[in-house]
Design a protein around this motif. Sequence first.
Motif, PDB file in Angstrom:
ATOM      1  N   SER A 134       1.073  -0.747   0.355  1.00  0.00           N
ATOM      2  CA  SER A 134      -0.249  -0.322   0.511  1.00  0.00           C
ATOM      3  C   SER A 134       0.541   1.161   0.079  1.00  0.00           C
ATOM      4  CB  SER A 134      -0.508   0.003   1.647  1.00  0.00           C
ATOM      5  OG  SER A 134      -1.716  -1.180   0.857  1.00  0.00           O
ATOM      6  N   GLU A 135       2.223   1.017   0.866  1.00  0.00           N
ATOM      7  CA  GLU A 135       3.011   2.029   0.522  1.00  0.00           C
ATOM      8  C   GLU A 135       3.469   2.588  -0.382  1.00  0.00           C
ATOM      9  OE1 GLU A 135       7.090   4.062   2.763  1.00  0.00           O
ATOM     10  OE2 GLU A 135       6.483   1.636   3.283  1.00  0.00           O
ATOM     11  N   TRP A 136       3.818   1.689  -1.703  1.00  0.00           N
ATOM     12  CA  TRP A 136       4.111   2.215  -2.594  1.00  0.00           C
ATOM     13  C   TRP A 136       3.170   2.657  -3.416  1.00  0.00           C
ATOM     14  CZ3 TRP A 136       2.780   0.671  -7.337  1.00  0.00           C
ATOM     15  CH2 TRP A 136       4.093   0.900  -8.777  1.00  0.00           C
ATOM     16  N   LEU A 137       2.358   2.452  -3.309  1.00  0.00           N
ATOM     17  CA  LEU A 137       0.908   2.541  -4.357  1.00  0.00           C
ATOM     18  C   LEU A 137       0.821   3.926  -4.054  1.00  0.00           C
ATOM     19  CD1 LEU A 137      -1.431  -0.348  -4.578  1.00  0.00           C
ATOM     20  CD2 LEU A 137      -0.196   0.475  -6.401  1.00  0.00           C
ATOM     21  N   SER A 138       0.547   4.181  -2.612  1.00  0.00           N
ATOM     22  CA  SER A 138       0.261   5.460  -2.104  1.00  0.00           C
ATOM     23  C   SER A 138       0.961   6.549  -2.797  1.00  0.00           C
ATOM     24  CB  SER A 138       0.162   5.499  -0.666  1.00  0.00           C
ATOM     25  OG  SER A 138       1.588   5.587  -0.255  1.00  0.00           O
ATOM     26  N   ARG A 139       2.472   6.447  -2.881  1.00  0.00           N
ATOM     27  CA  ARG A 139       3.507   7.573  -3.630  1.00  0.00           C
ATOM     28  C   ARG A 139       3.272   7.393  -4.978  1.00  0.00           C
ATOM     29  NH1 ARG A 139       7.324   3.968  -1.186  1.00  0.00           N
ATOM     30  NH2 ARG A 139       8.377   3.543  -3.023  1.00  0.00           N
ATOM     31  N   LYS A 140       3.248   7.518  -5.888  1.00  0.00           N
ATOM     32  CA  LYS A 140       2.346   7.240  -7.080  1.00  0.00           C
ATOM     33  C   LYS A 140       1.175   7.599  -7.186  1.00  0.00           C
ATOM     34  CE  LYS A 140       5.535   4.499  -7.979  1.00  0.00           C
ATOM     35  NZ  LYS A 140       7.535   4.830  -8.436  1.00  0.00           N
ATOM     36  N   ASN A 141       1.776   8.255  -7.927  1.00  0.00           N
ATOM     37  CA  ASN A 141       0.129   9.928  -8.784  1.00  0.00           C
ATOM     38  C   ASN A 141      -0.915   8.911  -9.077  1.00  0.00           C
ATOM     39  OD1 ASN A 141      -1.197  11.209 -10.424  1.00  0.00           O
ATOM     40  ND2 ASN A 141      -0.132  11.636 -12.153  1.00  0.00           N
ATOM     41  N   ARG A 142      -2.205   9.042  -8.128  1.00  0.00           N
ATOM     42  CA  ARG A 142      -3.385   8.758  -9.375  1.00  0.00           C
ATOM     43  C   ARG A 142      -3.239   8.343 -10.835  1.00  0.00           C
ATOM     44  NH1 ARG A 142      -7.480   7.478  -4.995  1.00  0.00           N
ATOM     45  NH2 ARG A 142      -8.378   7.649  -6.689  1.00  0.00           N
ATOM     46  N   GLY A 143      -3.467   9.375 -11.361  1.00  0.00           N
ATOM     47  CA  GLY A 143      -3.514   8.692 -12.867  1.00  0.00           C
ATOM     48  C   GLY A 143      -2.494   8.112 -13.544  1.00  0.00           C
ATOM     49  N   GLY A 144      -1.646   8.000 -12.970  1.00  0.00           N
ATOM     50  CA  GLY A 144      -0.734   7.715 -13.350  1.00  0.00           C
ATOM     51  C   GLY A 144      -0.856   5.602 -14.119  1.00  0.00           C
ATOM     52  N   THR A 145      -0.147   5.474 -14.642  1.00  0.00           N
ATOM     53  CA  THR A 145      -1.161   3.929 -15.568  1.00  0.00           C
ATOM     54  C   THR A 145      -0.162   3.156 -14.652  1.00  0.00           C
ATOM     55  OG1 THR A 145      -1.197   5.079 -17.727  1.00  0.00           O
ATOM     56  CG2 THR A 145      -1.078   2.540 -17.483  1.00  0.00           C
ATOM     57  N   LEU A 146      -1.185   2.113 -14.213  1.00  0.00           N
ATOM     58  CA  LEU A 146      -0.210   0.888 -13.389  1.00  0.00           C
ATOM     59  C   LEU A 146       0.731   0.157 -13.709  1.00  0.00           C
ATOM     60  CD1 LEU A 146      -0.586  -0.791 -10.939  1.00  0.00           C
ATOM     61  CD2 LEU A 146      -1.593  -2.176 -11.612  1.00  0.00           C
ATOM     62  N   VAL A 147       0.972  -0.331 -15.108  1.00  0.00           N
ATOM     63  CA  VAL A 147       1.460  -0.697 -16.062  1.00  0.00           C
ATOM     64  C   VAL A 147       2.622  -0.038 -15.797  1.00  0.00           C
ATOM     65  CG1 VAL A 147       2.155  -2.518 -17.973  1.00  0.00           C
ATOM     66  CG2 VAL A 147       0.175  -2.744 -16.235  1.00  0.00           C
TER      67      VAL A 147
END
Length: 441
Positions: free
Chosen positions: A156-169
Amino acid sequence: MTEPFRPPLLIVADSPEALTELCGISLLERMRRVALQLGFREAMILSNSAKTMATHVGNESWRRADLSLAFRERTGAKVTVGDILDCLAELRIGSDKRILIVFGDFYCDERLLRSLADAQTDSALVDSDPPSSIAPLLENSDSHSSRLLCAALLSSEWLSRKNRGGTLVEEITSDTMAGHIARVDAARQQAYVRSMRRSVRPVFFPAPSVERRPLAERLLRDATQKGVLDFPALVHAPIEKWMVSHLCRTTITPNQITLGTAVLGLGVTLLYACGYLWPGVLLALAIGVLDGIDGKLARLKAQTTKLGKREHDLDYFVETSWWMALAYHFQATGQIRYAYVIFFAFFAVHRLERMAIQAVQRRIGRNLDDFARFDRLVRIVAGRRNIYTWLFAFFLVIGSPATGFIWLCFWGMASAVVHIVRALQIGFTGQDKVAPTSTSS
């Protein structure tokens, strides 16, 4: 036995790729069955067509209630980090937890997902050296990216650091290349499968095109074939594969074939005991083919069950009843004076053989029949049900069934002695595990 700890499971299943059918089931359904085998009991499916996916899964009847599924609709052309964060919130996953994200439009070997689920850090599934056999399935693929992301274990920590609009892949791929996310490399996974007596390279590949599906299905069928076979099984193999290729598209289950074969096997026992040797041996020859189908079908359609895993015990009981019935027939008719003595000697030596083999196999970590070249050669002709049946059928053809019974018993005892000596030799000489071989058929 307690279930192993598993992280929350999220399956990204977009239409129509996730509904691509291979060997009778869709990629999504296959993923659901693999999740069951790995010990998952609940999962969320994120899809651009959640209703379609829910309807599809609802139409599948095999162990449907054993994996609780929740469905979430998403919009947009590609899965974003925000889509995953919304799923985390719905699943109530804490900031210190990881989630296993699997793309449902991929075929993925169960062993790879097991390794990824067991990882202790953020990890992505990659294949640094795809085998040539799947190369055509990777060509011109537009699934996700040229790097073919199949699954990842993310915190969850890794995901929270990313831009919400960024493409996951793209985010996962970028961090994997930069070394911020660990790699679970399919090319470095153990290929040898003890129960299969051969090496089977674990692979993953995206939903194939219509033109490539026959190739993908052939690869899956070939992967179900065990290695190091006895001579009759070498003859049966192409027949079994042909039958499995048709049965996989029906609703017939492996357990139904197992139980049906067992009932027919008891029919052989009855025929032998009553002296109907020709009908009995013909039915036994047919069972030799049927016996290889249930396991192949279970592996092909990811339908392994506890009953299926105990199939060999059921087979052993039925097989033993055949030779006991023959002993009864030849003793009762006076054709063999000491038929019972011969049978019980055969049975006792065979029990010792099984115990010796099981003990040494626990030590060497592989099947004794596949330990060395000598053992693989012995396997071709060593006493087993197929060999016994073919041997007895030969003597029945030449008009000496009683002699055939004696031969099969002594052939079995001789084979057992060889295996016991090999087990003792390996055990007392302290030989360690040998490098896996790729012997297959």
